[in-house]
Write a protein that holds these residues in place. Structure first.
Motif, PDB file in Angstrom:
ATOM      1  N   GLU A  60      38.443  29.446  29.264  1.00 53.68           N
ATOM      2  CA  GLU A  60      37.834  30.088  30.588  1.00 53.68           C
ATOM      3  C   GLU A  60      37.969  29.077  31.644  1.00 53.68           C
ATOM      4  O   GLU A  60      37.848  27.665  31.281  1.00 53.68           O
ATOM      5  N   LEU A  61      38.485  29.767  32.829  1.00 52.05           N
ATOM      6  CA  LEU A  61      38.475  28.852  33.833  1.00 52.05           C
ATOM      7  C   LEU A  61      37.117  28.481  34.576  1.00 52.05           C
ATOM      8  O   LEU A  61      36.053  29.337  34.402  1.00 52.05           O
ATOM      9  N   ALA A  62      36.954  27.178  34.896  1.00 52.81           N
ATOM     10  CA  ALA A  62      35.495  26.790  35.391  1.00 52.81           C
ATOM     11  C   ALA A  62      35.183  27.674  36.577  1.00 52.81           C
ATOM     12  O   ALA A  62      36.070  27.707  37.613  1.00 52.81           O
ATOM     13  N   GLY A  63      33.934  27.978  36.890  1.00 54.48           N
ATOM     14  CA  GLY A  63      33.648  28.479  37.999  1.00 54.48           C
ATOM     15  C   GLY A  63      33.846  29.950  38.397  1.00 54.48           C
ATOM     16  O   GLY A  63      33.533  30.474  39.290  1.00 54.48           O
ATOM     17  N   VAL A  64      34.456  30.413  37.288  1.00 58.81           N
ATOM     18  CA  VAL A  64      34.627  32.058  37.578  1.00 58.81           C
ATOM     19  C   VAL A  64      33.616  32.724  37.436  1.00 58.81           C
ATOM     20  O   VAL A  64      33.618  33.906  38.298  1.00 58.81           O
ATOM     21  N   ASP A  65      32.450  32.542  36.747  1.00 63.31           N
ATOM     22  CA  ASP A  65      31.255  33.208  36.557  1.00 63.31           C
ATOM     23  C   ASP A  65      31.403  34.771  36.521  1.00 63.31           C
ATOM     24  O   ASP A  65      30.795  35.489  37.311  1.00 63.31           O
ATOM     25  N   GLY A  66      32.318  35.247  35.457  1.00 60.96           N
ATOM     26  CA  GLY A  66      32.440  36.763  35.354  1.00 60.96           C
ATOM     27  C   GLY A  66      33.052  37.459  36.256  1.00 60.96           C
ATOM     28  O   GLY A  66      33.157  38.586  36.287  1.00 60.96           O
ATOM     29  N   GLN A  67      33.630  36.874  37.470  1.00 63.13           N
ATOM     30  CA  GLN A  67      34.619  37.556  37.992  1.00 63.13           C
ATOM     31  C   GLN A  67      35.916  37.707  37.860  1.00 63.13           C
ATOM     32  O   GLN A  67      36.942  36.904  38.552  1.00 63.13           O
ATOM     33  N   PHE A  68      36.206  38.428  36.678  1.00 66.66           N
ATOM     34  CA  PHE A  68      37.484  38.864  36.271  1.00 66.66           C
ATOM     35  C   PHE A  68      37.350  40.220  35.796  1.00 66.66           C
ATOM     36  O   PHE A  68      36.332  40.626  35.288  1.00 66.66           O
ATOM     37  N   LEU A  69      38.464  41.142  35.737  1.00 68.24           N
ATOM     38  CA  LEU A  69      38.430  42.323  35.531  1.00 68.24           C
ATOM     39  C   LEU A  69      37.995  42.760  34.322  1.00 68.24           C
ATOM     40  O   LEU A  69      37.298  43.777  33.991  1.00 68.24           O
ATOM     41  N   ASN A  70      38.184  41.934  33.137  1.00 67.71           N
ATOM     42  CA  ASN A  70      37.834  42.474  31.828  1.00 67.71           C
ATOM     43  C   ASN A  70      36.409  42.202  31.469  1.00 67.71           C
ATOM     44  O   ASN A  70      35.742  42.445  30.465  1.00 67.71           O
ATOM     45  N   ALA A  71      35.569  41.745  32.808  1.00 66.67           N
ATOM     46  CA  ALA A  71      34.379  41.465  32.614  1.00 66.67           C
ATOM     47  C   ALA A  71      33.487  42.679  32.837  1.00 66.67           C
ATOM     48  O   ALA A  71      32.048  42.849  32.729  1.00 66.67           O
TER      49      ALA A  71
END
Length: 310
Positions: A131-142
């Motif tokens: 997982e990319l650091a700092g994304v915090d669930g901000q990706f479409l598959n979330a």
């Protein structure tokens, strides 16, 4: 003498080489082709996202006009740098420089497109699979809107019902549904979808693996490997399509593709530092800086396969 592991004495390739590489990356990337673009600068950028639109109502002559709310929320966009280094022999480069440039355009544009798609769709890095650091669930598959493909039987509508179920989840959350990003395996699934009478669900003229599947139930579909998440070291997520309101996704390029070349440095190859100069090698370093923001994850639905039974 260059510091080990750091490219030094770098010269940037000419603009006439860089421009087609970046344009090809944009063409190959699902995300760069489907998302709205926005201006972006170095450092964090706050962008407004509409949370509630105003509504108008009936009113009689001389009556007090009804009030309406207009609310917006702020999304923080953090630019991220993605890069890769490729090495080739000087002999290869000197034998056919035009051919080398063509190879660069193909390989590096493909790597950039895949990195962008995997980051925005799954919040992962192709190099590590993590997982990319700092994304915090901000990706479409979330998104919480999930549909398991194959749930509906043929006499219940089959795959058409599955797709409609995802559409309904997005529409019920108050969003539009503008199209799909899909894994190539989803194309085969659509071609092989039949109703209980043996008639193709999505292709009136019969099975066709070409442009006949570039639309699905009247909405556009774009295909790419990034949808499944199975890129580089990243494992398959079983997601086969993501559909929804692509106006809710915004992507900004802070710095266009930069491509540098040197033969006067040391790079890590096979876990060891290798002198480019001593081994007649040339290193090419590609970098791009971009960021993205998702207005509302409920504007998207993920269509996925059920996990295989052990």
């Amino acid at each position: 003498m260059p510091v080990p592991g750091v490219l030094a004495d770098i010269g940037q390739l000419p603009v006439e080489v860089l421009r087609p590489i970046f344009e090809k990356a944009q063409e190959q990337s699902l995300i760069l082709g489907m998302a709205n673009t926005m201006p972006l600068t170095y450092g964090q950028t706050n962008i407004p996202v509409i949370a509630q639109r105003p509504e108008a109502g009936p009113v009689g002559e001389s009556e007090q006009k009804p009030q309406s709310e207009y609310r917006y929320e702020m999304r923080v966009v953090t630019p991220r740098k993605f890069a890769t280094i490729v090495t080739v022999s000087e002999e290869f480069m000197e034998a056919d420089i035009a051919g080398l440039y063509s190879q660069i355009q193909g390989d590096l544009s493909f790597a950039i497109a895949r990195a962008v798609d995997l980051a925005v769709l799954h919040g992962r890095a192709a190099t590590t699979g993590g997982e990319l650091a700092g994304v915090d669930g901000q990706f479409l598959n979330a998104t919480d809107n999930r549909v398991t493909l194959g749930t509906a039987l043929p006499d219940e509508g089959g795959m058409a019902k599955d797709i409609g179920d995802g559409y309904e989840l997005v529409i019920n959350d108050g969003h539009d549904f503008t199209g799909f990003a899909a894994d190539p395996r989803f194309r085969a699934r659509a071609v092989n979808a039949y109703d209980s009478f043996g008639r193709p669900l999505f292709q009136a003229a019969g099975p066709d693996l070409s442009n006949a599947t570039n639309s699905l139930m009247g909405l556009p579909v774009r295909y790419g490997r990034g949808v499944s998440g199975q890129i580089g070291a990243s494992a398959d997520t079983l997601v086969r399509a993501i559909g929804g309101d692509w106006n809710q996704l915004r992507v900004g390029i802070v710095k266009d593709l930069k491509l540098d070349v040197t033969n006067l440095a040391a790079v890590t190859l096979g876990g060891q530092l290798v002198s480019l100069f001593e081994n007649n090698l040339v290193a090419l370093r590609a970098e791009i800086i971009f960021g993205w923001a998702i207005g509302d994850l409920d504007a998207f639905a993920a269509y996925e396969d059920a996990p295989a039974r052990s």
